[in-house]
Scaffold this motif. Structure first.
Motif, short mmCIF file in Angstrom:
data_model
loop_
_atom_site.label_atom_id
_atom_site.label_comp_id
_atom_site.label_asym_id
_atom_site.label_seq_id
_atom_site.Cartn_x
_atom_site.Cartn_y
_atom_site.Cartn_z
N CYS A 50 0.86 -1.25 0.25
CA CYS A 50 -0.02 -0.09 0.10
C CYS A 50 0.79 1.36 0.08
CB CYS A 50 -0.81 -0.12 1.34
SG CYS A 50 -2.31 0.67 1.05
N LEU A 54 1.46 4.20 -2.55
CA LEU A 54 1.26 5.87 -2.36
C LEU A 54 2.55 6.68 -2.79
CD1 LEU A 54 -0.27 5.49 1.02
CD2 LEU A 54 -1.40 6.63 -0.99
N ASN B 168 -8.73 8.60 -2.58
CA ASN B 168 -7.84 7.78 -3.00
C ASN B 168 -7.74 6.51 -2.24
OD1 ASN B 168 -5.34 6.20 -3.41
ND2 ASN B 168 -3.96 8.14 -3.19
N TRP B 170 -6.25 3.87 -1.99
CA TRP B 170 -4.77 3.06 -1.23
C TRP B 170 -4.75 3.91 0.05
CZ3 TRP B 170 -2.87 -0.93 -2.85
CH2 TRP B 170 -2.89 -1.41 -4.25
N LYS B 171 -5.24 5.15 0.18
CA LYS B 171 -5.09 6.02 1.37
C LYS B 171 -6.14 5.57 2.47
CE LYS B 171 -2.67 10.00 0.21
NZ LYS B 171 -2.91 11.51 -0.10
N LEU B 173 -7.32 2.25 2.58
CA LEU B 173 -6.51 1.13 3.01
C LEU B 173 -5.64 1.08 3.81
CD1 LEU B 173 -6.99 -2.04 2.57
CD2 LEU B 173 -5.49 -1.81 0.76
#
Lengths: 145, 505
Positions: A50, A54, B168, B170-171, B173
């Motif tokens: 993850c 990012l 987002n 991913w953020k 998660l």
């Protein structure tokens, strides 16, 4: 950029977390198939993926906080730490009156009004919370109700 | 059905006890006030007041009734600042500004406030009725879930969270992972092995839920308010004597009903709450209006009624998975779930049978609370409107004072005061980096449950991971999880492409 720095910092923490999960945590004998270390290992792996995503695709460039705002935030933090430090020695009423006065002043109220607000909230807060609701609050040098 | 009425009877026995009625009223009043104040939403209100409610030593059902009252009261109150200030009190009230504020500017603030109060009441009550009908059935079904099905359910919860909350995924998660990782600190319940405690005795029991909640949602909010601070008074529009007309209600009755249904079902989905529900309901209403959309955004009564009915229905809908599955549907219900755990009540499908006084008492109190909110909100709206003019520089220190009172009165240890300030700074930074905070708390609350079920499932299968995909229930939930991730992404891609096709090249 700031996004990458932040994700990078989190990545370092996650790697440390993963290191502990993969090497240090062990049960004396295995109770269940994945044991106490399996779950943190899974979390560490997913978190690393993850965070790499990012870092590849950041979307916040800067914090966009002006200098005066930073100073104000720093002052607010300092006051909060002082409030926490003085909570027990000075007792709820005095510590709260000081904190509320200075904080209201910092945020733009006039001195007189800030002081009136601070003293009211300190005394009334103590009477309502410690007196009426019976919560445990530090009395400090003042007599306890 | 018979059974539902009998259980509701038990619930009303709890909810109508004079002490609990008083708590419902206090909760609803405080909630409306919190919701009305710009900047402080339901999640912050519940977080700041949770330790104090816990410190009062109330029985679990009474504490939950109080906290839930604050929660849906705040969803109610959010509309007041939306309409009068054009500043939403919380994310769920953003859509209310679109048509509510233009109405107030036209000199119809009274009409807008009373209509939205009625829409909120219908949405809230409708959702509670659906909850009392479907809740027990869902709980009965969930009792048959095996540990591996629970793992699938959690995967679904986090998947729909990642795709629906925040910009987002991913953020989102990563936020959930931060919560899950924080939850692994302390002694492992199955083996007694300490994890990530670094030899500090204070960490053996893990990080206190109250500290995390008040740090991330109380103190972080304080830093946010300091940063965003606006000097001087906000200009509120006056509450005039106009009032909702029968014609308005006749015009919006189907709108309110449709929005309530949309709100309730969106609320049930894990991770999606009032903000998604009100946006979807507004969009649906605009489409349903067909050619007649010219008034939307300029003060259309339908555009005001739809998001208000939907966000209140969603607030109650989010309680359904929390009560029946033990999986919260939103950040705020995650805090309520954590509150239950503080009282040593294990949430989950057995709550209805093991603690009917809590489950049904809470549901019954929501019927009472919705009526109370309608009654409080119609005549007292002027009072709440005056509260909006309290300058921010008095409200901001108040958050710290309440947080300190709550933490100190429970833990009695000044060390924790420093901890909440540090967590507050971290929460503020996460927020600046556009990480949504609700997943963090959801991950923290669900962490233990997720791990326990995974380990239990693998113990049953003696380490064979295949057990996770054995039952049809698990497979269906994984299917839904994939859908929850793929569907919104596809839709936004199609929308973007359509927009590009339309644009002249």
């Amino acid at each position: 950029m700031i996004d990458r720095i932040f994700a990078g910092t989190l990545l370092l923490i996650t790697l440390a977390y993963g290191f502990i999960a993969f090497t240090l945590i062990k049960a004396p004998f295995q109770y269940d198939p994945i044991g106490p270390e399996g779950w943190p290992q899974i979390l560490a792996i997913v978190a690393v993926i993850c965070l790499i995503m990012l870092m590849i695709r950041p979307d916040v460039d800067s914090l966009d906080t002006s200098r005066p705002t930073w100073i104000k935030l720093a002052c607010a933090s300092a006051m909060l730490f002082a409030y926490a430090e003085l909570y027990e020695p000075l007792g709820f009423i005095i510590a709260t009156a000081l904190f509320a006065t200075l904080m209201a002043r910092l945020l733009g109220a006039a001195w007189g009004r800030s002081a009136a607000f601070g003293i009211t909230i300190g005394v009334a807060g103590y009477l309502v919370c410690a007196g009426l609701m019976g919560l445990n609050l530090p009395a400090g040098p003042l007599p306890k109700i | 059905m018979q059974e539902v009425f009998a259980s509701l009877g038990t619930g009303f026995g709890v909810a109508l006890a004079p002490f609990n009625i008083m708590l419902v009223l206090i909760g609803c009043f405080a909630g409306t006030l919190i919701g009305a104040l710009p900047g402080i939403g339901p999640i912050n209100g519940v977080a700041i007041l949770l330790p104090i409610a816990y410190g009062l030593g109330l029985p679990p059902e009474s504490a939950l009734i109080l906290l839930a009252g604050i929660y849906y009261g705040a969803e109610y109150g959010g509309r007041i600042s939306s309409i009068l200030l054009n500043v939403p009190g919380d994310a769920g009230a953003v859509m209310t500004t679109l048509d509510g504020n233009p109405m107030a500017k036209r000199g119809e603030a009274g009409r807008a406030l009373s209509l939205s109060a009625i829409a909120s009441f219908v949405g809230g009550t409708f959702a509670v009725i659906l909850m009392s009908m479907f809740g027990p059935a869902l709980a009965r079904f969930a009792v048959t879930f095996s540990p591996s099905d629970y793992v699938a359910l959690m995967v679904f919860a986090f998947a729909s969270l990642a795709s629906l909350v925040g910009k987002n995924p991913w953020k989102t998660l990563m936020g959930a992972l931060i919560g899950l990782m924080l939850a692994t600190m302390g002694i492992d319940g199955n083996t007694g092995v300490p994890r990530f405690t670094f030899g500090v005795p204070d960490l053996l029991a893990g990080i206190d839920f109250l500290i995390v909640v008040i740090g991330l949602f109380g103190m972080a909010e304080l830093f946010h308010l300091v940063e965003q601070q606006v000097t001087g008074k906000l200009q509120t529009l006056p509450v005039d004597s106009s009032f909702v007309r029968m014609a308005d209600l006749a015009r919006t009755k189907w709108t309110i009903l449709r929005a309530s249904i949309i709100g309730f079902f969106i609320g049930i989905l894990p991770g999606t709450g009032a903000s998604v529900a009100s946006a979807v309901a507004y969009g649906a209403e605009k489409r349903a209006a067909g050619a007649d959309t010219s008034e939307f955004g300029k003060g259309d009564v339908r555009g005001l009624a739809a998001p208000e009915a939907a966000n209140n229905a969603a607030a109650s809908g989010a309680m359904v998975p929390m009560l029946t599955l033990g999986i919260p549907g939103s950040g705020t219900t995650a805090i309520l779930l954590g509150a239950l755990m503080l009282f040593n009540v294990q949430p989950g499908p057995l709550l209805f049978t093991q603690h009917p006084e809590i489950a049904w008492g809470l549901i019954a109190s929501m019927y009472v609370g919705n009526v109370a909110l309608l009654i409080i909100n119609l005549p007292l709206v002027g009072l709440f409107a005056r509260m909006l003019t309290i300058p921010q520089h008095y409200l901001t220190p108040l958050i710290a004072i309440l947080a300190f009172i709550g933490v100190y009165s429970i833990v009695g240890n000044p060390f924790d005061l420093f901890l909440i300030i540090l967590l507050g700074m971290f929460g503020w930074l996460l927020r600046k980096m556009e990480f949504p905070l609700a997943p963090v708390i959801l991950g923290f609350v669900l962490g233990g449950l997720f791990e326990d079920n995974l380990r239990r499932a693998l113990s049953i299968s003696a380490g064979d991971w295949g057990i996770l995909v054995e039952s049809w229930k698990s497979l269906a939930l994984y299917g839904l999880a994939v859908l929850a991730v793929v569907l919104p992404a596809t839709l936004s891609y199609l929308n973007k492409r359509r927009a590009r096709d339309r644009a002249p090249t």
